[in-house]
Design an enzyme around this catalytic site. Structure first.
Site, PDB file in Angstrom:
ATOM      1  N   ASP A 131       1.224  -1.108   0.221  1.00 39.91           N
ATOM      2  CA  ASP A 131       0.044   0.165  -0.526  1.00 39.91           C
ATOM      3  C   ASP A 131       0.924   0.906  -0.153  1.00 39.91           C
ATOM      4  N   CYS A 188     -21.520  -5.440 -17.260  1.00 32.73           N
ATOM      5  CA  CYS A 188     -21.750  -5.593 -16.031  1.00 32.73           C
ATOM      6  C   CYS A 188     -21.232  -3.574 -15.791  1.00 32.73           C
ATOM      7  N   CYS A 191     -21.288  -2.149 -10.491  1.00 28.98           N
ATOM      8  CA  CYS A 191     -20.246  -0.973  -9.306  1.00 28.98           C
ATOM      9  C   CYS A 191     -20.946   0.783  -9.674  1.00 28.98           C
ATOM     10  N   CYS A 211     -15.441  10.497  -3.970  1.00 19.11           N
ATOM     11  CA  CYS A 211     -15.650   9.560  -3.297  1.00 19.11           C
ATOM     12  C   CYS A 211     -15.659   9.465  -1.660  1.00 19.11           C
ATOM     13  N   CYS A 236     -15.639   2.673   2.074  1.00 17.23           N
ATOM     14  CA  CYS A 236     -16.459   2.741   1.813  1.00 17.23           C
ATOM     15  C   CYS A 236     -16.509   1.374   0.553  1.00 17.23           C
ATOM     16  N   CYS A 239     -19.009  -0.169  -4.028  1.00 21.56           N
ATOM     17  CA  CYS A 239     -18.680  -0.739  -5.588  1.00 21.56           C
ATOM     18  C   CYS A 239     -18.352  -2.125  -5.320  1.00 21.56           C
ATOM     19  N   CYS A 243     -20.442  -6.174  -6.714  1.00 18.49           N
ATOM     20  CA  CYS A 243     -20.078  -6.873  -8.037  1.00 18.49           C
ATOM     21  C   CYS A 243     -20.729  -8.382  -7.622  1.00 18.49           C
TER      22      CYS A 243
HETATM   23  C1  B12 Z   1      -4.283   6.712  -2.973  1.00 22.13           C
HETATM   24  C2  B12 Z   1      -5.519   5.389  -2.936  1.00 22.13           C
HETATM   25  C3  B12 Z   1      -6.651   5.028  -2.672  1.00 22.13           C
HETATM   26  C4  B12 Z   1      -8.356   6.199  -3.052  1.00 22.13           C
HETATM   27  C5  B12 Z   1      -7.701   6.257  -4.343  1.00 22.13           C
HETATM   28  C6  B12 Z   1      -8.560   5.393  -5.295  1.00 22.13           C
HETATM   29  C7  B12 Z   1      -7.977   4.482  -6.350  1.00 22.13           C
HETATM   30  N1  B12 Z   1      -9.368   4.190  -7.196  1.00 22.13           N
HETATM   31  O1  B12 Z   1      -6.897   4.346  -6.807  1.00 22.13           O
HETATM   32  C8  B12 Z   1      -8.577   6.005  -2.040  1.00 22.13           C
HETATM   33  C9  B12 Z   1      -8.406   7.279  -0.951  1.00 22.13           C
HETATM   34  C10 B12 Z   1     -10.446   6.759  -3.063  1.00 22.13           C
HETATM   35  C11 B12 Z   1      -8.631   4.272  -1.682  1.00 22.13           C
HETATM   36  C12 B12 Z   1      -9.952   3.817  -1.673  1.00 22.13           C
HETATM   37  C13 B12 Z   1      -9.966   2.502  -1.213  1.00 22.13           C
HETATM   38  N2  B12 Z   1      -8.958   1.639  -1.729  1.00 22.13           N
HETATM   39 CO1  B12 Z   1      -6.305   2.712  -1.673  1.00 22.13          CO
HETATM   40  N3  B12 Z   1      -5.595   2.515  -2.235  1.00 22.13           N
HETATM   41  C14 B12 Z   1      -4.906   4.371  -3.006  1.00 22.13           C
HETATM   42  C15 B12 Z   1      -3.532   3.178  -3.558  1.00 22.13           C
HETATM   43  C16 B12 Z   1      -2.712   4.207  -2.223  1.00 22.13           C
HETATM   44  C17 B12 Z   1      -2.525   4.162  -4.288  1.00 22.13           C
HETATM   45  C18 B12 Z   1      -3.532   4.147  -5.687  1.00 22.13           C
HETATM   46  C19 B12 Z   1      -3.321   5.415  -7.034  1.00 22.13           C
HETATM   47  O2  B12 Z   1      -1.928   5.472  -7.311  1.00 22.13           O
HETATM   48  N4  B12 Z   1      -4.664   5.521  -6.873  1.00 22.13           N
HETATM   49  C20 B12 Z   1      -4.477   6.868  -7.905  1.00 22.13           C
HETATM   50  C21 B12 Z   1      -5.171   6.465  -9.276  1.00 22.13           C
HETATM   51  C22 B12 Z   1      -4.783   7.594 -10.863  1.00 22.13           C
HETATM   52  O3  B12 Z   1      -5.140   5.468  -9.562  1.00 22.13           O
HETATM   53  P1  B12 Z   1      -6.622   4.274 -10.704  1.00 22.13           P
HETATM   54  O4  B12 Z   1      -8.123   5.061 -10.113  1.00 22.13           O
HETATM   55  O5  B12 Z   1      -5.885   3.464 -10.636  1.00 22.13           O
HETATM   56  O6  B12 Z   1      -6.294   5.330 -11.974  1.00 22.13           O
HETATM   57  C23 B12 Z   1      -6.683   4.141 -12.858  1.00 22.13           C
HETATM   58  C24 B12 Z   1      -7.156   5.337 -13.641  1.00 22.13           C
HETATM   59  O7  B12 Z   1      -7.945   6.726 -13.481  1.00 22.13           O
HETATM   60  C25 B12 Z   1      -7.233   5.051 -15.303  1.00 22.13           C
HETATM   61  N5  B12 Z   1      -7.307   6.016 -15.595  1.00 22.13           N
HETATM   62  C26 B12 Z   1      -6.945   7.508 -15.731  1.00 22.13           C
HETATM   63  N6  B12 Z   1      -7.601   8.108 -16.839  1.00 22.13           N
HETATM   64  C27 B12 Z   1      -8.202   7.489 -17.795  1.00 22.13           C
HETATM   65  C28 B12 Z   1      -8.828   6.735 -18.341  1.00 22.13           C
HETATM   66  C29 B12 Z   1     -10.022   6.399 -18.850  1.00 22.13           C
HETATM   67  C30 B12 Z   1     -10.425   6.714 -20.510  1.00 22.13           C
HETATM   68  C31 B12 Z   1      -9.531   4.815 -18.477  1.00 22.13           C
HETATM   69  C32 B12 Z   1     -10.161   4.139 -19.091  1.00 22.13           C
HETATM   70  C33 B12 Z   1      -9.047   4.719 -17.741  1.00 22.13           C
HETATM   71  C34 B12 Z   1      -8.185   5.735 -17.146  1.00 22.13           C
HETATM   72  O8  B12 Z   1      -5.710   4.926 -15.075  1.00 22.13           O
HETATM   73  C35 B12 Z   1      -5.190   5.333 -13.614  1.00 22.13           C
HETATM   74  C36 B12 Z   1      -3.499   4.650 -13.807  1.00 22.13           C
HETATM   75  O9  B12 Z   1      -3.744   3.202 -14.143  1.00 22.13           O
HETATM   76  C37 B12 Z   1      -3.378   2.254  -3.227  1.00 22.13           C
HETATM   77  C38 B12 Z   1      -1.792   0.902  -2.877  1.00 22.13           C
HETATM   78  C39 B12 Z   1      -0.901   1.916  -4.133  1.00 22.13           C
HETATM   79  N7  B12 Z   1       0.529   1.943  -3.324  1.00 22.13           N
HETATM   80  O10 B12 Z   1      -1.213   1.771  -5.438  1.00 22.13           O
HETATM   81  C40 B12 Z   1      -4.043   1.658  -2.586  1.00 22.13           C
HETATM   82  C41 B12 Z   1      -5.246   0.298  -2.791  1.00 22.13           C
HETATM   83  C42 B12 Z   1      -5.559   0.749  -4.338  1.00 22.13           C
HETATM   84  N8  B12 Z   1      -6.451   0.890  -2.166  1.00 22.13           N
HETATM   85  C43 B12 Z   1      -6.969  -0.291  -2.019  1.00 22.13           C
HETATM   86  C44 B12 Z   1      -8.088  -0.099  -1.390  1.00 22.13           C
HETATM   87  C45 B12 Z   1      -8.585  -1.804  -0.496  1.00 22.13           C
HETATM   88  C46 B12 Z   1      -8.982   0.487  -1.194  1.00 22.13           C
HETATM   89  C47 B12 Z   1     -10.717   0.590  -0.240  1.00 22.13           C
HETATM   90  C48 B12 Z   1     -11.131  -0.341  -1.359  1.00 22.13           C
HETATM   91  C49 B12 Z   1     -10.575   1.022   1.188  1.00 22.13           C
HETATM   92  C50 B12 Z   1     -12.043   1.146   1.094  1.00 22.13           C
HETATM   93  N9  B12 Z   1     -12.837  -0.076   1.254  1.00 22.13           N
HETATM   94  O11 B12 Z   1     -12.441   2.305   1.324  1.00 22.13           O
HETATM   95  C51 B12 Z   1     -11.262   1.382  -1.360  1.00 22.13           C
HETATM   96  C52 B12 Z   1     -11.582   1.316  -2.975  1.00 22.13           C
HETATM   97  C53 B12 Z   1     -12.665   2.670  -3.527  1.00 22.13           C
HETATM   98  C54 B12 Z   1     -12.249   2.486  -5.329  1.00 22.13           C
HETATM   99  N10 B12 Z   1     -13.541   2.185  -5.353  1.00 22.13           N
HETATM  100  O12 B12 Z   1     -11.859   2.639  -5.485  1.00 22.13           O
HETATM  101  C55 B12 Z   1      -5.898  -1.773  -2.349  1.00 22.13           C
HETATM  102  C56 B12 Z   1      -7.074  -2.502  -3.637  1.00 22.13           C
HETATM  103  C57 B12 Z   1      -6.748  -3.768  -3.299  1.00 22.13           C
HETATM  104  C58 B12 Z   1      -7.909  -3.954  -4.853  1.00 22.13           C
HETATM  105  N11 B12 Z   1      -8.041  -4.994  -5.249  1.00 22.13           N
HETATM  106  O13 B12 Z   1      -7.588  -3.428  -6.249  1.00 22.13           O
HETATM  107  C59 B12 Z   1      -4.976  -1.266  -2.809  1.00 22.13           C
HETATM  108  C60 B12 Z   1      -4.264  -1.512  -3.728  1.00 22.13           C
HETATM  109  C61 B12 Z   1      -4.347  -0.912  -1.498  1.00 22.13           C
HETATM  110  C62 B12 Z   1      -3.069  -2.312  -0.975  1.00 22.13           C
HETATM  111  N12 B12 Z   1      -2.576  -2.682  -0.915  1.00 22.13           N
HETATM  112  O14 B12 Z   1      -4.018  -3.680  -1.582  1.00 22.13           O
HETATM  113  N13 B12 Z   1      -7.895   3.963  -2.620  1.00 22.13           N
HETATM  114  S1  SF4 Z   2     -16.270  -4.110 -10.775  1.00 27.91           S
HETATM  115 FE1  SF4 Z   2     -17.603  -5.727 -11.012  1.00 27.91          FE
HETATM  116  S2  SF4 Z   2     -19.751  -4.971 -10.363  1.00 27.91           S
HETATM  117 FE2  SF4 Z   2     -17.783  -3.634 -12.300  1.00 27.91          FE
HETATM  118  S3  SF4 Z   2     -18.312  -3.789 -13.689  1.00 27.91           S
HETATM  119 FE3  SF4 Z   2     -16.899  -5.167 -13.075  1.00 27.91          FE
HETATM  120  S4  SF4 Z   2     -17.878  -7.086 -12.804  1.00 27.91           S
HETATM  121 FE4  SF4 Z   2     -19.200  -5.064 -12.591  1.00 27.91          FE
HETATM  122  S1  SF4 Z   3     -18.956   3.348  -3.828  1.00 28.69           S
HETATM  123 FE1  SF4 Z   3     -16.668   3.027  -4.379  1.00 28.69          FE
HETATM  124  S2  SF4 Z   3     -16.827   4.884  -5.893  1.00 28.69           S
HETATM  125 FE2  SF4 Z   3     -18.416   5.438  -4.352  1.00 28.69          FE
HETATM  126  S3  SF4 Z   3     -18.158   6.410  -2.797  1.00 28.69           S
HETATM  127 FE3  SF4 Z   3     -18.050   3.902  -2.331  1.00 28.69          FE
HETATM  128  S4  SF4 Z   3     -15.796   3.279  -2.400  1.00 28.69           S
HETATM  129 FE4  SF4 Z   3     -15.728   5.692  -3.636  1.00 28.69          FE
END
Ligand code: B12
Ligand code: SF4
Ligand code: SF4
Length: 303
Positions: A131, A188, A191, A211, A236, A239, A243
């Site tokens: 993380d 699907c 989420c 979020c 939270c 989402c 799934c």
């Molecule tokens: C910052 C962070 C957060 C932030 C941002 C979430 C996020 N989606 O990244 C917040 C605080 C919201 C968060 C929440 C959560 N997190 Co968090 N978080 C991190 C952390 C530290 C960095 C992730 C990161 O770099 N995010 C930055 C953004 C840019 O990343 P991204 O969303 O993947 O972005 C991609 C898209 O935006 C895409 N993109 C951009 N532009 C475009 C345009 C198009 C057209 C498309 C298709 C794509 C695209 O490209 C980006 C790069 O791939 C990681 C650990 C790590 N070192 O990686 C844990 C991590 C992702 N978190 C984790 C967890 C468990 C959670 C939560 C479930 C905790 C909770 N229960 O609340 C939630 C889930 C929320 C969610 N739906 O993501 C786990 C996820 C495990 C898994 N199965 O994936 C991680 C990996 C930690 C771990 N070691 O286990 N987290």
């Molecule tokens: S992540 Fe899960 S809930 Fe979201 S689109 Fe994919 S299969 Fe459906």
């Molecule tokens: S459903 Fe997922 S994306 Fe929406 S607020 Fe909760 S953690 Fe964030």
């Protein structure tokens, strides 16, 4: 020992340590890094300044470990038991924090794996993260074949779902590399439909400013006016709960992630009033340690 044999041994060891999934990928810049930069430039990171500060390192594993060749990725399930699944509907704390702090649990296992690796290959350079490291964990896990990135932006596996914690060892050793898996989200959108605050701006793109997980855990200043945390105090799950791949995933086997009694008892956010001392005890050795007491009070007033 050749790379294939060594990788097989590491995977067997990872499995014996409890990791449901493991795989290897090359320590090269992630093809998704430009997307990450684009995401940052849109301001979607909110107050998470650490993402901006260490953005160079996230672009290239060589900046984290000079001479890095491979990244060995692992995942550990925290999928709740069938008995506790109904809690996902109403519990104010996301299930990622029901048990002990996952950072410590995974790092301990990664250290054991690293010690084993050193026996196999004396002199190997390694860096382990869970993380907090400057690495795009989900992208490398997907590249190592652990699953695909779902529309909720999380790493998702066909069998084990997305209630998975990720970790990795960046190393100077060559390994046998895995293939990526297909993206099985298909049509699907469960989420995206379930997110009550429309934080998933488009498929796979999360705007942290909206979020609930970000607002409860990472946003340090006052919450924006009229914030509705939809009953959550920490994190939270919405989402992920909807799934279809989680509905069929087996229960996580890690004993440290069994819900603590004091967490199970906490049910109604509007009645949460803990003294700072009780709060300190409540969050000890849990991923909730990251939340400061004033944030907890603030969250309970908005949930
Ligand atoms: C910052 C962070 C957060 C932030 C941002 C979430 C996020 N989606 O990244 C917040 C605080 C919201 C968060 C929440 C959560 N997190 Co968090 N978080 C991190 C952390 C530290 C960095 C992730 C990161 O770099 N995010 C930055 C953004 C840019 O990343 P991204 O969303 O993947 O972005 C991609 C898209 O935006 C895409 N993109 C951009 N532009 C475009 C345009 C198009 C057209 C498309 C298709 C794509 C695209 O490209 C980006 C790069 O791939 C990681 C650990 C790590 N070192 O990686 C844990 C991590 C992702 N978190 C984790 C967890 C468990 C959670 C939560 C479930 C905790 C909770 N229960 O609340 C939630 C889930 C929320 C969610 N739906 O993501 C786990 C996820 C495990 C898994 N199965 O994936 C991680 C990996 C930690 C771990 N070691 O286990 N987290
Ligand atoms: S992540 Fe899960 S809930 Fe979201 S689109 Fe994919 S299969 Fe459906
Ligand atoms: S459903 Fe997922 S994306 Fe929406 S607020 Fe909760 S953690 Fe964030």
């Amino acid at each position: 020992m050749n790379a294939v044999e060594k990788t097989q041994k590491l995977k067997a060891k990872a499995l014996s340590l409890g990791f449901e999934l493991s795989g290897a990928t090359r320590a090269v810049p992630s093809p998704q890094y430009p997307d990450f930069l684009n995401w940052l430039s849109k301001g979607y990171a909110g107050e998470m300044g650490y993402l901006e500060r260490r953005k160079e390192e996230r672009g290239d594993p060589q900046k984290v470990l000079a001479g890095a060749q491979s990244i060995f990725c692992v995942a550990l399930s925290y999928n709740p038991s069938a008995e506790n699944y109904p809690l996902l509907e109403k519990h104010p704390i996301s299930c990622y924090a029901w048990g002990q702090d996952y950072h410590k649990v995974l790092l301990e296992k990664l250290e054991a794996l690293a010690a084993y690796w050193r026996e196999l290959e004396p002199g190997v350079q390694m860096k382990s993260y869970v993380d907090t490291g400057p690495i795009l964990e989900k992208n490398y896990a997907a590249a190592a074949g652990l699953g695909w990135i779902g529309k909720n932006t999380l790493l998702l596996n066909k069998k084990f779902g997305s209630f998975l914690f990720l970790g990795e060892i960046i190393s100077s050793a060559e390994l046998a590399y895995d293939e990526t898996t297909d993206n099985l989200c298909k049509s699907c959108t469960a989420c995206m439909d379930a997110c009550p605050v429309d934080a998933l701006e488009e498929a796979g793109v999360l705007n942290a400013n909206k979020c609930i997980s970000y607002l409860t855990l990472e946003h340090r200043s006052a919450l924006p006016e009229n914030t509705n945390l939809h009953g959550y105090l920490a994190g939270c799950d919405l989402c992920q709960t909807v799934c279809p791949y989680n509905a069929n995933a087996p229960e996580g086997q890690e004993p440290s992630f069994q819900p603590r009694a004091e967490v199970l008892q906490l049910s109604n956010p509007s009645t949460v009033s803990m003294s700072p001392e009780v709060f300190k005890q409540f969050t000890q050795n849990s991923a909730l340690e990251r939340i400061k007491y004033p944030m907890w009070v603030r969250n309970s007033q908005s949930s």
